[in-house]
Scaffold this active site. Structure first.
Site, short mmCIF file in Angstrom:
data_model
loop_
_atom_site.label_atom_id
_atom_site.label_comp_id
_atom_site.label_asym_id
_atom_site.label_seq_id
_atom_site.Cartn_x
_atom_site.Cartn_y
_atom_site.Cartn_z
CG ASP A 106 -0.20 -0.17 2.51
OD1 ASP A 106 1.01 -0.45 2.49
OD2 ASP A 106 -0.84 -0.01 3.57
CE LYS A 157 0.34 0.79 12.57
NZ LYS A 157 1.17 -0.26 12.08
CG ASP A 217 0.54 3.54 4.55
OD1 ASP A 217 -0.64 3.56 4.16
OD2 ASP A 217 0.94 2.69 5.36
N1 GDD Z 1 -0.41 -11.91 3.33
C1 GDD Z 1 -0.65 -11.09 4.33
N2 GDD Z 1 -1.15 -11.58 5.50
N3 GDD Z 1 -0.41 -9.76 4.17
C2 GDD Z 1 -0.66 -8.94 5.21
C3 GDD Z 1 -1.17 -9.41 6.44
C4 GDD Z 1 -1.44 -10.81 6.57
O1 GDD Z 1 -1.90 -11.30 7.61
N4 GDD Z 1 -1.32 -8.34 7.27
C5 GDD Z 1 -0.92 -7.27 6.58
N5 GDD Z 1 -0.52 -7.62 5.33
C6 GDD Z 1 0.03 -6.74 4.28
C7 GDD Z 1 -0.88 -5.58 3.96
O2 GDD Z 1 -1.70 -5.90 2.84
C8 GDD Z 1 0.11 -4.47 3.60
O3 GDD Z 1 0.51 -4.51 2.26
C9 GDD Z 1 1.32 -4.82 4.46
O4 GDD Z 1 1.19 -6.18 4.83
C10 GDD Z 1 1.42 -3.94 5.71
O5 GDD Z 1 0.21 -4.01 6.42
P1 GDD Z 1 -0.60 -2.69 6.83
O6 GDD Z 1 -1.84 -3.15 7.51
O7 GDD Z 1 -0.71 -1.76 5.71
O8 GDD Z 1 0.38 -2.13 7.95
P2 GDD Z 1 0.53 -0.65 8.46
O9 GDD Z 1 0.40 0.33 7.36
O10 GDD Z 1 -0.32 -0.48 9.66
O11 GDD Z 1 2.06 -0.66 8.97
C11 GDD Z 1 3.10 -1.20 8.17
O12 GDD Z 1 3.48 -0.30 7.16
C12 GDD Z 1 4.07 0.95 7.61
C13 GDD Z 1 4.49 1.72 6.38
O13 GDD Z 1 3.42 1.95 5.56
C14 GDD Z 1 4.29 -1.51 9.09
O14 GDD Z 1 5.23 -2.23 8.32
C15 GDD Z 1 4.90 -0.23 9.67
O15 GDD Z 1 6.05 -0.55 10.42
C16 GDD Z 1 5.28 0.69 8.52
O16 GDD Z 1 5.79 1.93 9.05
MG MG Z 2 -0.18 0.29 5.43
#
Ligand code: GDD
Ligand code: MG
Length: 347
Positions: A106, A157, A217
């Protein structure tokens, strides 16, 4: 080198845009975000990609297939229940026996992957994490690092008092395959909360790379709109499109009445009909097969494919999902509109 995309998240914060399609499939300038990110890899010679799917797996599988249509080799690894980011990486282990890239699905960024790979090798790292600076790290993963740019701590977070750095995990990693043996199989694991801290405890080297100049993001409707405004402003370039605060792109088959006023920058997809006295722009993105009626005014908005906007409607700072009909005289300001019978959501 191969790449893994983590595409199984639920996209909760992007609702209602993700009610019907998984987050990685939402359009960026008319094409799915994941398609744009996958195609970017071809520029650095990466032609084999693994998609780790869960929510919306069938949708993604149907669109990308084996990748032939995109000149790539694409594998799908589907989880029956979400395994978390770490569990998803472990689940795709069989595809990786050499240094590989991992992406959150994303994000949009202009990170130079060749530089990232070079840096990973220079630092002799087991994992390299791209980091970027943000004003408010509380929605992300904060990373602290030493004077040689090796990570020393992670806080996912963080609460306001836990924010010790404004460098955050940008969701792009390089992994050496040997670290995969440290992730337990078949269970829910977070790479950010569990795997990274444990790797450091065990003495693995995690380097941080600070090379993104543009990074976002697109996890919320606000950010999704912002990403488009940035593309229109020329802060992030998409191949084949050139916007710099100005510019008009018109797809094939568009039929725009001569009385229509267009204020740059504007992107108009294929087979779009725009009727008399409509006013489009600035900062408007219109998908394919859209019909815009007489006297419609659209500013700072994103219209997905197959939408009908009836005469006299006004859309400002609004996102309209595919195949919606905006009724005659409808007036929407800072709204996400996904279907007629659900209440439009304020951005
Ligand atoms: N296959 C799979 N299974 N993918 C997953 C799962 C899961 O259970 N959970 C999350 N993802 C994928 C999401 O589709 C996304 O592309 C990515 O892993 C990160 O998940 P998000 O839900 O978008 O996380 P976030 O935005 O809260 O936080 C993450 O991204 C930030 C940067 O955008 C973390 O990596 C943070 O540390 C980071 O700063
Ligand atoms: Mg994200």
């Amino acid at each position: 080198m191969k790449a893994l995309f983590l595409v199984g998240g639920r996209g909760t914060r992007l609702r209602p845009l993700t009610n019907k399609i998984p987050k990685p499939m939402i359009p960026i300038m008319g094409k799915p975000l994941l398609e744009r990110n996958i195609l970017n890899l071809k520029n650095v010679g990466i032609e084999e990609v693994v998609l780790s799917t869960c929510y919306g797996a069938q949708y993604i599988q149907r669109y990308f297939g084996d990748g032939e249509r995109f000149g790539m080799k694409i594998h799908h690894v589907k989880e029956d229940r979400p395994l978390g980011t770490g569990g998803a990486i472990k689940n795709a282990e069989k595809y990786f026996d050499d240094t590989f890239l991992i992406f959150n699905a994303d994000i949009i960024s202009d990170i130079d992957l060749k530089e990232l790979i070079k840096y990973h090798r220079e630092k002799a790292a087991d994992v390299t994490i791209a980091v970027t600076q943000v004003d408010n790290p509380s929605m992300y993963g904060v990373i602290e690092y030493d004077e040689n740019n090796y990570a020393i701590s992670f806080k996912e977070k963080p609460q306001p008092h836990e924010i010790t750095s404004n460098f955050i995990n940008a969701g792009v990693y390089i992994f050496e395959p040997k670290v995969l043996k440290e992730i337990p199989a078949g269970c829910v694991v977070s790479v950010e909360r569990e795997v990274f801290p444990q790797l450091i405890e065990k003495g693995y080297k995690i380097a941080v790379y600070k090379g993104c100049s543009y990074w976002i993001d697109i996890g919320t409707p606000e950010k999704y709109l912002q990403a488009h405004m940035d593309i229109m402003a020329g802060k992030y370039r998409i191949s084949g499109l050139s916007f710099s605060g100005k510019g008009i792109y018109k797809g094939p088959g568009s039929d725009i009445h001569s009385s229509v006023k267009i204020y740059e920058p504007v992107y108009i997809g294929a087979n779009v009909k725009i009727e008399e006295n409509a006013s489009i722009g600035s900062n408007v993105i219109i998908g394919d097969n859209v019909h815009i009626g007489k006297g419609v005014k659209i500013v700072g908005s994103i219209i997905w494919d197959g939408v009908v906007v009836e005469n006299g409607a006004r859309l400002v700072n609004t996102i309209v999902a595919s195949n919606c009909r905006i009724r005659h005289g409808g007036d929407y300001y800072s709204t996400v509109y996904v279907e007629e019978d659900s209440r439009p959501m304020a951005i």
